[in-house]
Design a protein around this motif. Structure first.
Motif, PDB file in Angstrom:
ATOM      1  N   ASN A   1       0.825  -1.216   0.000  1.00  0.00           N
ATOM      2  CA  ASN A   1       0.000   0.000   0.000  1.00  0.00           C
ATOM      3  C   ASN A   1       0.856   1.261   0.000  1.00  0.00           C
ATOM      4  N   LYS A   2       1.977   1.210   0.725  1.00  0.00           N
ATOM      5  CA  LYS A   2       2.856   2.384   0.801  1.00  0.00           C
ATOM      6  C   LYS A   2       3.659   2.534  -0.483  1.00  0.00           C
ATOM      7  N   MET A   3       4.078   1.392  -1.029  1.00  0.00           N
ATOM      8  CA  MET A   3       4.877   1.348  -2.265  1.00  0.00           C
ATOM      9  C   MET A   3       6.007   2.375  -2.224  1.00  0.00           C
ATOM     10  N   CYS A   4       6.787   2.337  -1.151  1.00  0.00           N
ATOM     11  CA  CYS A   4       7.895   3.263  -0.974  1.00  0.00           C
ATOM     12  C   CYS A   4       9.014   2.940  -1.956  1.00  0.00           C
ATOM     13  N   VAL A   5       9.965   3.852  -2.076  1.00  0.00           N
ATOM     14  CA  VAL A   5      11.084   3.665  -2.989  1.00  0.00           C
ATOM     15  C   VAL A   5      11.856   2.399  -2.632  1.00  0.00           C
ATOM     16  N   GLY A   6      12.050   2.188  -1.325  1.00  0.00           N
ATOM     17  CA  GLY A   6      12.776   1.014  -0.872  1.00  0.00           C
ATOM     18  C   GLY A   6      12.093  -0.275  -1.268  1.00  0.00           C
ATOM     19  N   HIS A   7      10.774  -0.282  -1.214  1.00  0.00           N
ATOM     20  CA  HIS A   7      10.027  -1.495  -1.567  1.00  0.00           C
ATOM     21  C   HIS A   7      10.147  -1.776  -3.067  1.00  0.00           C
ATOM     22  N   ARG A   8      10.149  -0.746  -3.866  1.00  0.00           N
ATOM     23  CA  ARG A   8      10.318  -0.936  -5.314  1.00  0.00           C
ATOM     24  C   ARG A   8      11.704  -1.513  -5.613  1.00  0.00           C
ATOM     25  N   SER A   9      12.714  -1.013  -4.902  1.00  0.00           N
ATOM     26  CA  SER A   9      14.068  -1.548  -5.069  1.00  0.00           C
ATOM     27  C   SER A   9      14.118  -3.007  -4.636  1.00  0.00           C
ATOM     28  N   LEU A  10      13.378  -3.328  -3.581  1.00  0.00           N
ATOM     29  CA  LEU A  10      13.318  -4.694  -3.077  1.00  0.00           C
ATOM     30  C   LEU A  10      12.776  -5.637  -4.147  1.00  0.00           C
ATOM     31  N   ILE A  11      11.708  -5.243  -4.817  1.00  0.00           N
ATOM     32  CA  ILE A  11      11.109  -6.072  -5.860  1.00  0.00           C
ATOM     33  C   ILE A  11      12.061  -6.230  -7.041  1.00  0.00           C
ATOM     34  N   GLN A  12      12.726  -5.134  -7.435  1.00  0.00           N
ATOM     35  CA  GLN A  12      13.688  -5.212  -8.536  1.00  0.00           C
ATOM     36  C   GLN A  12      14.839  -6.159  -8.194  1.00  0.00           C
ATOM     37  N   ASN A  13      15.336  -6.059  -6.964  1.00  0.00           N
ATOM     38  CA  ASN A  13      16.420  -6.944  -6.529  1.00  0.00           C
ATOM     39  C   ASN A  13      15.961  -8.396  -6.520  1.00  0.00           C
ATOM     40  N   MET A  14      14.723  -8.617  -6.081  1.00  0.00           N
ATOM     41  CA  MET A  14      14.186  -9.974  -6.034  1.00  0.00           C
ATOM     42  C   MET A  14      14.091 -10.570  -7.438  1.00  0.00           C
ATOM     43  N   LEU A  15      13.657  -9.781  -8.397  1.00  0.00           N
ATOM     44  CA  LEU A  15      13.555 -10.261  -9.773  1.00  0.00           C
ATOM     45  C   LEU A  15      14.925 -10.633 -10.329  1.00  0.00           C
ATOM     46  N   GLN A  16      15.953  -9.862  -9.988  1.00  0.00           N
ATOM     47  CA  GLN A  16      17.308 -10.174 -10.434  1.00  0.00           C
ATOM     48  C   GLN A  16      17.790 -11.480  -9.811  1.00  0.00           C
ATOM     49  N   ILE A  17      17.481 -11.665  -8.529  1.00  0.00           N
ATOM     50  CA  ILE A  17      17.880 -12.889  -7.831  1.00  0.00           C
ATOM     51  C   ILE A  17      17.196 -14.103  -8.444  1.00  0.00           C
ATOM     52  N   VAL A  18      15.893 -13.983  -8.706  1.00  0.00           N
ATOM     53  CA  VAL A  18      15.138 -15.093  -9.295  1.00  0.00           C
ATOM     54  C   VAL A  18      15.689 -15.438 -10.680  1.00  0.00           C
ATOM     55  N   SER A  19      16.019 -14.421 -11.467  1.00  0.00           N
ATOM     56  CA  SER A  19      16.569 -14.665 -12.809  1.00  0.00           C
ATOM     57  C   SER A  19      17.899 -15.400 -12.718  1.00  0.00           C
ATOM     58  N   ARG A  20      18.748 -14.967 -11.778  1.00  0.00           N
ATOM     59  CA  ARG A  20      20.050 -15.615 -11.616  1.00  0.00           C
ATOM     60  C   ARG A  20      19.887 -17.054 -11.136  1.00  0.00           C
ATOM     61  N   LYS A  21      18.952 -17.278 -10.204  1.00  0.00           N
ATOM     62  CA  LYS A  21      18.718 -18.633  -9.709  1.00  0.00           C
ATOM     63  C   LYS A  21      18.199 -19.542 -10.823  1.00  0.00           C
ATOM     64  N   ALA A  22      17.374 -18.986 -11.708  1.00  0.00           N
ATOM     65  CA  ALA A  22      16.851 -19.778 -12.829  1.00  0.00           C
ATOM     66  C   ALA A  22      17.992 -20.238 -13.730  1.00  0.00           C
ATOM     67  N   LEU A  23      18.981 -19.379 -13.949  1.00  0.00           N
ATOM     68  CA  LEU A  23      20.134 -19.751 -14.763  1.00  0.00           C
ATOM     69  C   LEU A  23      20.951 -20.850 -14.076  1.00  0.00           C
ATOM     70  N   ILE A  24      21.101 -20.735 -12.757  1.00  0.00           N
ATOM     71  CA  ILE A  24      21.839 -21.741 -11.991  1.00  0.00           C
ATOM     72  C   ILE A  24      21.129 -23.087 -12.068  1.00  0.00           C
ATOM     73  N   LEU A  25      19.806 -23.071 -11.926  1.00  0.00           N
ATOM     74  CA  LEU A  25      19.029 -24.308 -12.007  1.00  0.00           C
ATOM     75  C   LEU A  25      19.138 -24.934 -13.396  1.00  0.00           C
ATOM     76  N   ASN A  26      19.199 -24.082 -14.414  1.00  0.00           N
ATOM     77  CA  ASN A  26      19.341 -24.590 -15.777  1.00  0.00           C
ATOM     78  C   ASN A  26      20.682 -25.304 -15.944  1.00  0.00           C
ATOM     79  N   LYS A  27      21.740 -24.742 -15.341  1.00  0.00           N
ATOM     80  CA  LYS A  27      23.054 -25.383 -15.386  1.00  0.00           C
ATOM     81  C   LYS A  27      23.026 -26.713 -14.637  1.00  0.00           C
TER      82      LYS A  27
END
Length: 228
Positions: free
Chosen positions: A120-146
């Protein structure tokens, strides 16, 4: 409750580019829980309901799955600052793997819906949190593929070579230590420990690699690559 861990949390990838005070605000919004486990305690069970995205605050955990044949496959070993459950949070409402405490450990759990959902607040920090999470998930997907690539190989030597070259690429050095013990490496590569040890000794005798316990040295990189 979280003050003790702020200095550690602010350094991890999930909270990259988030200031200390903003992080405190996020923690107050998400209201994560902190739990402690003894060595060999089961933290999550595959296919159980997802209870949160975990961050290892202290200690070490092992993430594993069972094949249709009933074999246990180690997917990864996680230490302080690393996450588990983040892919499941985006993909389903159940744990995709079993996580076991490899040592006494402390885990922080975030409610997944508050990270991947809308705040509900959707603060700047929370947006950064979501962006960081998406990067982590993408990297983990590559690791799982390997990981799938390694498991699909039929030859033990090919599995070992693929794993060692991957470690070489990560460290950018012909000499490195691996985090897995011999039995854990066998489980990771889905081979028997005796077969793994025998093939490692053969590769050592042939002058391709040298090793002592978890310390490895690639002696002939070109021959190792030709094993793939």
């Amino acid at each position: 409750m979280y003050e003790k861990w702020i200095n550690q949390l602010i350094k991890i990838e999930l909270f990259k580019d988030i200031e200390r005070e903003e992080l405190k605000s996020i923690l107050g919004c998400l209201k994560p829980t902190i739990k402690t486990y003894k060595k060999k305690d089961i933290i999550t069970i595959e296919k159980d309901k997802l209870t949160g995205i975990g961050i290892v605050l202290d200690g070490e955990v092992v993430v594993g799955k069972e094949t249709l044949a009933g074999d246990r496959v180690m997917m990864s070993k996680l230490r302080s600052g690393e996450l588990f459950g983040e892919i499941a949070a985006f993909a389903s409402n159940e744990w995709l793997a079993t996580v076991v405490a490899n040592t006494d450990c402390t885990i922080l759990f975030f409610p997944p819906q508050k990270i991947v959902g809308i705040c509900n607040k959707m603060c700047v920090g929370h947006r950064s949190l979501i962006q960081n999470m998406l990067q982590i998930v993408s990297r983990k997907a590559l690791i799982l593929n390997k990981k799938v690539d390694i498991l699909s190989l039929k030859s033990i030597r090919k599995k070992i070579s693929t794993y060692l070259i991957e470690q070489y690429n990560i460290e950018n050095n012909l000499t490195f230590n691996i985090s897995l013990k011999r039995n854990e490496l066998a489980e990771y590569l889905l081979v028997s420990r005796p077969s793994l040890s025998r093939e490692l000794i053969n590769m050592q005798k042939e002058g391709i690699i040298d090793f002592h316990r978890n310390h490895f040295k690639i002696i002939d990189l070109q021959i190792l690559k030709s094993c793939l």
